[in-house]
Design an enzyme around this catalytic site. Structure first.
Site, short mmCIF file in Angstrom:
data_model
loop_
_atom_site.label_atom_id
_atom_site.label_comp_id
_atom_site.label_asym_id
_atom_site.label_seq_id
_atom_site.Cartn_x
_atom_site.Cartn_y
_atom_site.Cartn_z
N GLY A 230 -5.52 2.44 4.53
CA GLY A 230 -4.49 2.25 5.35
C GLY A 230 -4.35 2.19 7.02
N GLU A 271 -11.41 5.34 2.80
CA GLU A 271 -11.27 4.10 1.77
C GLU A 271 -10.59 2.98 2.55
OE1 GLU A 271 -10.24 6.85 -2.17
OE2 GLU A 271 -8.74 5.70 -1.22
N GLY A 273 -9.72 -0.83 3.42
CA GLY A 273 -9.91 -2.25 2.83
C GLY A 273 -9.49 -3.16 3.81
N ARG A 274 -8.34 -3.00 4.22
CA ARG A 274 -7.59 -3.91 5.33
C ARG A 274 -8.43 -3.92 6.56
NH1 ARG A 274 -2.42 -5.18 4.88
NH2 ARG A 274 -2.29 -3.48 3.92
N ARG A 309 1.35 -12.16 0.93
CA ARG A 309 1.90 -11.28 1.59
C ARG A 309 3.23 -11.93 2.57
NH1 ARG A 309 -0.17 -9.21 5.61
NH2 ARG A 309 0.37 -6.96 5.29
N TYR A 313 6.16 -9.43 1.33
CA TYR A 313 6.68 -8.40 2.26
C TYR A 313 7.26 -8.99 3.64
CZ TYR A 313 2.50 -6.06 -0.41
OH TYR A 313 1.94 -5.47 -1.02
N CYS A 340 8.26 -23.29 -6.79
CA CYS A 340 9.74 -23.39 -7.12
C CYS A 340 10.37 -22.08 -6.76
CB CYS A 340 10.20 -24.03 -8.38
SG CYS A 340 9.36 -25.66 -8.75
N GLU A 341 10.08 -21.59 -5.66
CA GLU A 341 10.56 -20.19 -5.11
C GLU A 341 10.48 -20.33 -3.51
OE1 GLU A 341 11.19 -17.02 -5.97
OE2 GLU A 341 11.01 -17.23 -8.11
C1 PLP Z 1 -4.99 0.02 -1.28
C2 PLP Z 1 -5.78 1.46 -1.30
C3 PLP Z 1 -6.70 1.59 -0.14
C4 PLP Z 1 -7.09 0.53 0.97
O1 PLP Z 1 -5.82 0.13 1.49
P1 PLP Z 1 -5.85 -0.49 2.94
O2 PLP Z 1 -4.51 -0.53 3.58
O3 PLP Z 1 -6.51 -1.81 2.49
O4 PLP Z 1 -6.97 0.12 3.77
C5 PLP Z 1 -7.52 2.77 -0.32
N1 PLP Z 1 -7.32 3.76 -1.28
C6 PLP Z 1 -6.12 3.56 -2.28
C7 PLP Z 1 -6.23 4.82 -3.17
C8 PLP Z 1 -5.52 2.44 -2.20
O5 PLP Z 1 -4.75 2.43 -3.16
#
Ligand code: PLP
Length: 422
Positions: A230, A271, A273-274, A309, A313, A340-341
Site C-alpha cells: 500500500g 509486501e 508491490g506498487r 487503472r 479507478y 467498445c466501452e
Molecule cells: C495487493 C496487495 C499487496 C500489494 O499492494 P501494493 O499497493 O501494490 O503495495 C500486498 N499485500 C496484499 C495482501 C495485497 O492484497
C-alpha cells in the site's frame, strides 16, 4: 532512490529503435530503477534488527522481474495458486513465500502446503479448522474495524472483507495453538497507494499493540509483524513522494521501544508491490488515429487490455510524447483505445502536445497493476513486456497474446450432460 526522470532519460533516446524492433504496444520495465528502489527500501529499514520485503506478485507477475527481486533478497507475497507456482518456479520456497489468500479454498490450502510450503497467512478464524494440516508457523491478517479509518482508496476497514476482527484475534491464535501452531506472525493491509508515511507508521504501531495484547493473553512471541503493502507512488507530477526514510526511522523507534519493554524485537515484514515496480514501467503505444467531433480524440494502438487503472479507478497516468515537449501548441484531448466501452481512455481532457499519427506516447507508472490487470474483453489481446537491462540491452520477457491464446479454452473434449432431475 532513483530520480524521477532517470528512466525517461535513458529510454527516450532509444525508444524509436525499440519500437521499430519489437513493435508497439509494449510495457517496458527498468531494471536499474527497480534495483535502486529495492536498495532504498532496504536502507530505509536498516535501523530495524530484521526487515524483509515480500514483493506482491500480483503487481508484476513476470519471472524475469521476480528474479531481480530474489537477487535483492526479497521474498514473495502470493494470493493464488498460480502466483505460488510463479514464486516456486524461480526457486523460492518455505519462508521466502507468504500466502495471503482470502475466501480460501481447499485447493489453495493444499497448494500452500505443497512443494516446501510457505508462510500461511489466514484471513479468518473460521479457517483454522479448515487448514488440512496446521503448520508450525502461522500468521493472521488483522482487521481493526472501527478502530482505524481506512485511507481514501482502500476504504473503511468495517466494510472490508479482509482479516480477523479485533474481538476474534486472541481466539484465532489460541485455536491455531490448539491445532499445533508454535511460531507466530501478525499481518495487516490497511492502505492502497498511500503517500502519507505517517499512516504506515500508525499501522506498524497498531500491529505492535495487537502483538502485545496477544502475547500477554497467550504467552507467545511474534517472529514477524507484516505491515502489508500500500505504499504510494506519485502518479501526478505535483504529488510529493512517500517519505520512506522517515517511515523507516519512526517504525524503527517504535520497534526499539517494543523490544525494551518486551525483551524481544520481531522482524518487520512488508509486501510492497506498487512502490517497488510502479514507477519503473511505462506503456509505449503509437497514435494511429485522430478524431475531431465534440471532443478531440487521439486513438492509440493499446487499449484497456494493456492498462485498466484509468478505466476502472479513474486513475491518472502521466503521458509524455517524446520529441514533443513544451507548453506551446498544446491541445486538450482524450487518449483512447479501441474497446467498445467509453471508459477505454488513458487520459480524459488532457493538455498534450499536438499528436500526429505515428507518434509514440509514453504512459507512465505502469510497472505495477498494469499488464497484470489487463483483460480480454472484446477479444482484445494483452501486449508484450520488455525489460530494459542495466547494461542497456532490451529483452523480451513476455510475448504478446495471439488469437491462438485467446481461443485455447475453446479446445476441449466434448462433454454433454442430459440431466435426469432425480
Ligand atoms: C495487493 C496487495 C499487496 C500489494 O499492494 P501494493 O499497493 O501494490 O503495495 C500486498 N499485500 C496484499 C495482501 C495485497 O492484497
Amino acid at each position: 532512490m532513483p530520480a524521477p526522470d532517470e528512466f525517461k532519460n535513458r529510454l527516450f533516446p532509444v525508444l524509436q529503435d525499440i519500437a521499430d524492433h519489437f513493435g508497439t504496444p509494449f510495457h517496458i520495465y527498468d531494471e536499474a530503477g527497480i534495483r535502486k528502489t529495492g536498495e532504498h527500501l532496504k536502507k530505509s529499514f536498516s535501523g530495524l534488527p530484521a526487515f524483509k520485503e515480500y514483493f506482491a506478485v500480483k503487481a508484476l507477475p513476470n519471472p524475469s522481474v521476480m528474479n531481480i527481486m530474489k537477487e535483492m533478497g526479497f521474498g514473495f507475497d502470493c494470493s493464488s495458486i498460480t502466483e505460488l507456482m510463479l514464486a516456486r518456479g524461480i526457486g523460492s520456497t518455505g519462508g521466502e513465500i507468504i500466502f495471503t489468500s482470502n475466501n480460501t479454498s481447499r485447493e489453495e490450502f493444499h497448494a500452500a502446503a505443497a512443494d516446501g510450503g510457505c508462510i500461511l497467512n489466514l484471513d479468518d478464524i473460521s479457517l483454522v479448522p479448515k487448514v488440512p494440516e496446521m503448520p508450525e508457523l502461522i500468521c493472521f491478517r488483522y482487521n481493526p474495524g472501527p478502530r482505524r479509518t481506512g485511507n481514501e482508496i482502500i476504504g473503511n476497514p468495517v466494510e472490508s472483507k479482509y482479516g480477523v476482527a479485533h474481538e476474534q484475534i486472541v481466539d484465532a491464535y489460541r485455536k491455531a495453538m490448539d491445532r499445533g501452531a508454535r511460531r507466530f506472525g501478525l499481518h495487516t493491509m490497511m492502505a492502497s497507494n498511500e503517500l502519507d508515511y505517517r499512516y504506515m507508521v500508525q499501522t506498524a504501531d497498531m500491529l505492535l499493540d495487537i502483538a502485545r495484547t496477544v502475547s500477554d493473553a497467550l504467552d507467545i512471541r511474534f517472529e514477524f509483524l507484516n505491515v502489508g503493502g500500500g505504499l504510494g507512488i506519485p502518479y501526478k507530477p505535483e504529488d510529493a513522494p512517500l517519505d520512506l526514510v522517515s517511515m523507516g526511522d519512526e517504525i524503527a523507534a517504535l520497534f526499539k521501544r517494543f523490544g525494551e519493554t518486551n525483551g524481544y524485537t520481531p522482524q518487520l515484514s512488508m509486501e510492497s508491490g506498487r512502490y517497488m515496480t510502479g514507477p519503473h514501467g511505462v506503456l509505449a503505444t503509437t497514435a494511429i488515429n485522430r478524431k475531431d467531433i465534440y471532443r478531440k480524440y487521439i486513438g492509440v494502438d493499446a487499449c484497456m487490455s494493456s492498462l485498466m487503472r484509468p478505466g476502472v479507478y479513474g486513475a491518472y497516468h502521466h503521458i509524455d510524447v517524446p520529441g514533443k515537449s513544451g507548453e506551446q501548441n498544446r491541445e486538450i484531448v482524450d487518449v483512447v483505445g479501441s474497446l467498445c466501452e467509453n471508459n477505454d481512455k488513458f487520459a480524459i481532457q488532457r493538455p498534450l502536445p499536438k499528436i500526429d499519427d505515428g507518434d509514440i506516447l509514453i504512459i507512465h507508472d505502469t510497472g505495477a497493476h498494469g499488464h497484470s490487470m489487463g483483460f480480454n474483453y472484446n477479444g482484445k489481446l494483452r501486449p508484450k513486456e520488455l525489460l530494459f537491462r542495466v547494461d542497456g540491452s532490451v529483452e523480451l520477457i513476455r510475448r504478446e497474446e495471439t488469437p491462438e491464446d485467446y481461443f485455447a479454452t475453446l479446445s476441449f473434449e466434448k462433454n454433454v450432460l442430459s440431466p435426469s432431475g432425480n
